[in-house]
Design an enzyme around this catalytic site. Structure first.
Site, short mmCIF file in Angstrom:
data_model
loop_
_atom_site.label_atom_id
_atom_site.label_comp_id
_atom_site.label_asym_id
_atom_site.label_seq_id
_atom_site.Cartn_x
_atom_site.Cartn_y
_atom_site.Cartn_z
N ARG A 26 0.84 -1.22 0.00
CA ARG A 26 0.00 0.00 0.00
C ARG A 26 0.87 1.26 0.00
O ARG A 26 0.53 2.25 0.64
CB ARG A 26 -0.97 0.02 1.20
CG ARG A 26 -1.82 -1.20 1.36
CD ARG A 26 -2.88 -1.34 0.27
NE ARG A 26 -3.62 -2.55 0.48
CZ ARG A 26 -3.33 -3.71 -0.10
NH1 ARG A 26 -2.33 -3.79 -0.97
NH2 ARG A 26 -4.04 -4.79 0.15
N SER A 72 -11.60 -1.10 3.68
CA SER A 72 -10.96 -1.43 4.96
C SER A 72 -10.39 -0.16 5.59
O SER A 72 -9.63 0.55 4.97
CB SER A 72 -9.83 -2.42 4.73
OG SER A 72 -10.36 -3.63 4.26
N GLU A 113 -5.61 2.61 6.88
CA GLU A 113 -5.33 2.46 5.45
C GLU A 113 -5.99 3.63 4.72
O GLU A 113 -5.51 4.09 3.69
CB GLU A 113 -5.91 1.12 4.96
CG GLU A 113 -5.65 0.86 3.50
CD GLU A 113 -5.91 -0.59 3.10
OE1 GLU A 113 -5.42 -1.51 3.80
OE2 GLU A 113 -6.59 -0.80 2.09
C1 LIG Z 1 -15.84 -1.44 -0.88
C2 LIG Z 1 -14.37 -1.13 -1.00
C3 LIG Z 1 -13.45 -2.14 -1.14
C4 LIG Z 1 -12.08 -1.84 -1.26
N1 LIG Z 1 -11.22 -2.88 -1.41
C5 LIG Z 1 -9.91 -2.63 -1.53
C6 LIG Z 1 -8.98 -3.69 -1.71
O1 LIG Z 1 -9.34 -4.85 -1.78
N2 LIG Z 1 -7.65 -3.38 -1.82
C7 LIG Z 1 -7.22 -2.08 -1.76
O2 LIG Z 1 -6.01 -1.86 -1.86
N3 LIG Z 1 -8.08 -1.05 -1.59
C8 LIG Z 1 -9.40 -1.28 -1.48
N4 LIG Z 1 -10.28 -0.26 -1.31
C9 LIG Z 1 -9.78 1.12 -1.19
C10 LIG Z 1 -9.81 1.92 -2.50
O3 LIG Z 1 -10.75 1.42 -3.39
C11 LIG Z 1 -8.48 1.93 -3.20
O4 LIG Z 1 -7.50 2.42 -2.35
C12 LIG Z 1 -8.52 2.77 -4.48
O5 LIG Z 1 -7.37 2.46 -5.22
C13 LIG Z 1 -8.57 4.28 -4.26
O6 LIG Z 1 -8.80 4.92 -5.50
P1 LIG Z 1 -9.64 6.24 -5.66
O7 LIG Z 1 -9.59 6.60 -7.09
O8 LIG Z 1 -10.99 6.11 -5.08
O9 LIG Z 1 -8.77 7.26 -4.80
P2 LIG Z 1 -9.29 8.38 -3.79
O10 LIG Z 1 -10.01 7.74 -2.66
O11 LIG Z 1 -10.00 9.47 -4.51
O12 LIG Z 1 -7.89 8.93 -3.28
C14 LIG Z 1 -7.05 8.13 -2.49
C15 LIG Z 1 -5.67 8.79 -2.41
O13 LIG Z 1 -5.05 8.74 -3.68
C16 LIG Z 1 -4.68 10.04 -4.11
N5 LIG Z 1 -4.84 10.10 -5.56
C17 LIG Z 1 -5.92 9.74 -6.28
N6 LIG Z 1 -5.68 9.91 -7.60
C18 LIG Z 1 -4.43 10.39 -7.69
C19 LIG Z 1 -3.60 10.79 -8.79
N7 LIG Z 1 -4.03 10.75 -10.06
N8 LIG Z 1 -2.34 11.24 -8.52
C20 LIG Z 1 -1.89 11.31 -7.24
N9 LIG Z 1 -2.62 10.96 -6.16
C21 LIG Z 1 -3.88 10.51 -6.40
C22 LIG Z 1 -5.63 10.99 -3.37
O14 LIG Z 1 -5.07 12.28 -3.22
C23 LIG Z 1 -5.73 10.28 -2.03
O15 LIG Z 1 -4.61 10.60 -1.26
C24 LIG Z 1 -11.64 -0.51 -1.21
C25 LIG Z 1 -12.58 0.53 -1.07
C26 LIG Z 1 -13.94 0.23 -0.97
C27 LIG Z 1 -14.92 1.35 -0.84
#
Ligand SMILES: Cc1cc2nc3c(=O)[nH]c(=O)nc-3n(C[C@H](O)[C@H](O)[C@H](O)COP(=O)(O)OP(=O)(O)OC[C@H]3O[C@@H](n4cnc5c(N)ncnc54)[C@H](O)[C@@H]3O)c2cc1C
Length: 324
Positions: free
Chosen positions: A162, A214, A320
């Site tokens: 992560r 999570s 996380e």
């Molecule tokens: C139901 C559910 C299940 C999940 N299961 C998992 C799993 O199995 N494994 C896992 O690892 N995660 C999981 N997650 C967490 C999440 O989905 C991931 O971490 C996902 O990759 C976040 O992406 P996002 O586009 O929503 O980022 P956001 O939530 O919008 O942002 C997260 C972080 O990334 C940064 N960010 C986003 N885009 C960029 C960019 N282009 N450049 C620089 N920084 C950026 C943001 O500033 C922030 O700090 C889960 C979430 C949910 C709701």
């Protein structure tokens, strides 16, 4: 160039449906709009927060007093030899559909992973034994300090559990696009493998309520027993850890870890609520928004889980998710 929007409710962009207004908000559909928005924010001396799918964020009820910048860069291009170039704003679900349509294998582990490619790269998202880094050839990003584009190989992105260089840089670099190396596969098998993961998530995760996945990282076994010690070896060999009267499964993710959820349930917190938020009885590493929860309700439950798990097991839970 278009203008920034003002006082935009972040709850609209949060998977949690929680969050006050962003003083300024801008969605960049082209790379040069990303550069323009960062330049404007500098001119106005505004802090910048990068928002993508909003699936891993808890926004504060008081909102964000700066610019929330959303890189909505959504191009996907397939090249020869399984190479795919993908914009940071592409939802993972869209990328998976694209991979199936072209019979490209390598991303099946991400079935049902919410959020965008940019978010997954920044946090090296992973599940079902796979991680984002496994398919990455290179990443292009925009350095907000130098205002220049940087291209890095996967190795130079310093991916870890992560973790990535982009996370360490704390929002000063914006991922623009990613080159992935996928492999030719069997369309039906790829789709079936993805659907299997989606079905698992539906059965085990409380997706019926707004959530951000999570809340805590799983606990590395070496944080409990010294790596290589007899207790560590025994836990790896048997797949079981005994600690202060409770038994925990040990899994490889991709190194031996113990589930944070099990520590939370063994601390008696299953179904405990604060205001409109609740520690999910279905999966205790999820805090769900059951009744118009505010950020304070979620923060109270995060603090409670950390305190109770530390008191009962001497184990430190680490978030996380990101609190903004
Ligand atoms: C139901 C559910 C299940 C999940 N299961 C998992 C799993 O199995 N494994 C896992 O690892 N995660 C999981 N997650 C967490 C999440 O989905 C991931 O971490 C996902 O990759 C976040 O992406 P996002 O586009 O929503 O980022 P956001 O939530 O919008 O942002 C997260 C972080 O990334 C940064 N960010 C986003 N885009 C960029 C960019 N282009 N450049 C620089 N920084 C950026 C943001 O500033 C922030 O700090 C889960 C979430 C949910 C709701």
């Amino acid at each position: 160039m278009p203008k920034f929007k003002e006082y935009v409710p972040l709850s609209k962009f949060s998977h949690y449906k929680i969050g006050g207004p962003a003083r300024f908000f801008f969605e960049a559909h082209r790379e040069k709009e990303v550069a323009w928005a960062v330049g404007e924010a500098k001119r106005l001396k505004l802090p910048v927060f990068i928002l993508a799918g909003g699936t891993n964020l808890l926004f504060c009820d008081s909102g964000f007093d700066g610019l929330v910048l959303r890189p909505a860069l959504t191009a996907i291009k397939a090249k020869r030899g399984g190479i795919v170039e993908v914009g940071a704003g592409v939802p993972m679900s869209e990328l998976l559909k694209f991979a199936v349509s072209r019979s490209l294998s390598g991303l099946e582990w991400a079935g049902g992973l919410p959020g965008t490619v940019g978010g997954a790269v920044r946090g090296n998202a992973g599940c079902f034994g796979g991680e984002t880094k496994d398919v990455i050839a290179s990443v292009r990003s925009f350095d907000t300090k130098t205002m220049k584009v940087i291209e890095r190989t996967a190795k130079a992105c310093a991916f870890g559990y992560r973790e990535s260089i982009f996370k360490k840089k704390r929002g000063t670099e914006i991922v623009l696009s990613v080159t992935m190396q996928l492999a030719k596969g069997e369309k039906k098998a790829i789709a079936a493998s993805i659907n299997e993961k989606i079905a698992y998530r539906k059965a085990h995760h409380p997706l019926e309520y707004p959530n951000i996945g999570s809340i805590f990282k799983n606990i590395p076994l070496h944080a409990i027993h010294k790596k290589g010690s007899p207790a560590y070896k025994a836990a790896v060999m048997t797949g079981t850890l005994s600690l202060r009267g409770s038994r925990f499964s040990v899994k490889s993710d991709p190194f031996p870890v113990v589930f944070a959820a099990k520590f939370i349930s063994e601390s008696g917190l299953r179904g405990v609520s604060a205001g409109g938020a609740m520690i999910s009885p279905k999966h205790t590493n999820f805090i769900v928004n059951v009744l118009r929860a505010g950020s304070r309700d979620v923060k109270d439950l995060i603090a409670l889980a950390k305190d109770e798990v530390s008191r009962k097991f001497g184990v430190a839970l680490e978030e996380e998710v990101q609190l903004v």
